[in-house]
Design an enzyme around this catalytic site. Structure first.
Site, PDB file in Angstrom:
ATOM      1  N   HIS A 216     -14.366  15.023  51.704  1.00  0.00           N
ATOM      2  CA  HIS A 216     -14.115  16.342  52.284  1.00  0.00           C
ATOM      3  C   HIS A 216     -15.366  17.198  52.294  1.00  0.00           C
ATOM      4  O   HIS A 216     -16.331  16.944  51.575  1.00  0.00           O
ATOM      5  CB  HIS A 216     -12.972  17.062  51.566  1.00  0.00           C
ATOM      6  CG  HIS A 216     -13.369  17.774  50.311  1.00  0.00           C
ATOM      7  ND1 HIS A 216     -13.852  19.071  50.312  1.00  0.00           N
ATOM      8  CD2 HIS A 216     -13.375  17.379  49.036  1.00  0.00           C
ATOM      9  CE1 HIS A 216     -14.125  19.430  49.068  1.00  0.00           C
ATOM     10  NE2 HIS A 216     -13.841  18.417  48.279  1.00  0.00           N
ATOM     11  N   CYS A 217     -15.325  18.208  53.145  1.00  0.00           N
ATOM     12  CA  CYS A 217     -16.373  19.217  53.239  1.00  0.00           C
ATOM     13  C   CYS A 217     -15.678  20.550  53.486  1.00  0.00           C
ATOM     14  O   CYS A 217     -14.526  20.730  53.127  1.00  0.00           O
ATOM     15  CB  CYS A 217     -17.378  18.876  54.344  1.00  0.00           C
ATOM     16  SG  CYS A 217     -16.663  18.871  56.000  1.00  0.00           S
ATOM     17  N   ARG A 218     -16.358  21.470  54.113  1.00  0.00           N
ATOM     18  CA  ARG A 218     -15.771  22.785  54.365  1.00  0.00           C
ATOM     19  C   ARG A 218     -14.687  22.710  55.442  1.00  0.00           C
ATOM     20  O   ARG A 218     -13.589  23.207  55.267  1.00  0.00           O
ATOM     21  CB  ARG A 218     -16.866  23.769  54.781  1.00  0.00           C
ATOM     22  CG  ARG A 218     -16.369  25.164  55.057  1.00  0.00           C
ATOM     23  CD  ARG A 218     -17.547  26.094  55.397  1.00  0.00           C
ATOM     24  NE  ARG A 218     -17.057  27.400  55.790  1.00  0.00           N
ATOM     25  CZ  ARG A 218     -16.735  27.735  57.031  1.00  0.00           C
ATOM     26  NH1 ARG A 218     -16.846  26.862  58.013  1.00  0.00           N
ATOM     27  NH2 ARG A 218     -16.293  28.939  57.304  1.00  0.00           N
TER      28      ARG A 218
ATOM     29  N   GLY B 247     -14.304  19.671  57.748  1.00  0.00           N
ATOM     30  CA  GLY B 247     -13.962  18.310  58.176  1.00  0.00           C
ATOM     31  C   GLY B 247     -15.009  17.627  59.026  1.00  0.00           C
ATOM     32  O   GLY B 247     -14.907  16.430  59.280  1.00  0.00           O
TER      33      GLY B 247
ATOM     34  N   ILE C  74     -11.822  21.815  53.020  1.00  0.00           N
ATOM     35  CA  ILE C  74     -11.334  22.662  51.938  1.00  0.00           C
ATOM     36  C   ILE C  74     -10.738  23.967  52.482  1.00  0.00           C
ATOM     37  O   ILE C  74      -9.869  24.566  51.849  1.00  0.00           O
ATOM     38  CB  ILE C  74     -12.425  22.915  50.871  1.00  0.00           C
ATOM     39  CG1 ILE C  74     -11.774  23.342  49.561  1.00  0.00           C
ATOM     40  CG2 ILE C  74     -13.468  23.903  51.374  1.00  0.00           C
ATOM     41  CD1 ILE C  74     -12.673  23.229  48.349  1.00  0.00           C
TER      42      ILE C  74
END
Length: 98
Positions: free
Chosen positions: A63-65, A67, A92
């Site tokens: 995951h990242c901020r 996607g 997230i």
């Protein structure tokens, strides 16, 4: 492998499941808010791939901020033989909206 929704991940974590979570954001983002996974920023992932090799045949939730970076990370992992990589849809941001 099919990506994972924020709702599905939250439900699994709430049940006590512990999938391997790889966070590919920057360190400052991780310090502000994280899901408790391992941090390897996307830019350094190719050089640090050995740090996640032990999970090569297990489910990896990346995951990242939002996607986008994690979608790139998913491709990198799959190119390196990872077979069960799932991108957290919406990152997230989506997870924290639940």
């Amino acid at each position: 492998m099919q990506d994972i929704s924020a709702q599905e991940l939250k439900e699994r974590l709430d049940k006590g499941e512990t999938p391997y979570i790889l966070d590919v954001r920057e360190e400052w983002e991780f310090e502000e808010d994280n899901l408790g996974g391992q941090l390897i920023p996307l830019a350094t992932l190719p050089a640090q791939i050995g740090e996640v090799k032990a999970n090569k045949d297990e489910e990896v939730v990346v995951h990242c901020r939002s996607g986008k970076r994690s979608a790139t990370a998913k491709k990198i992992l799959e190119q390196n033989g990872f077979t069960q990589v799932r991108n957290l849809e919406g990152g997230i941001l989506a997870y924290r909206e639940l």
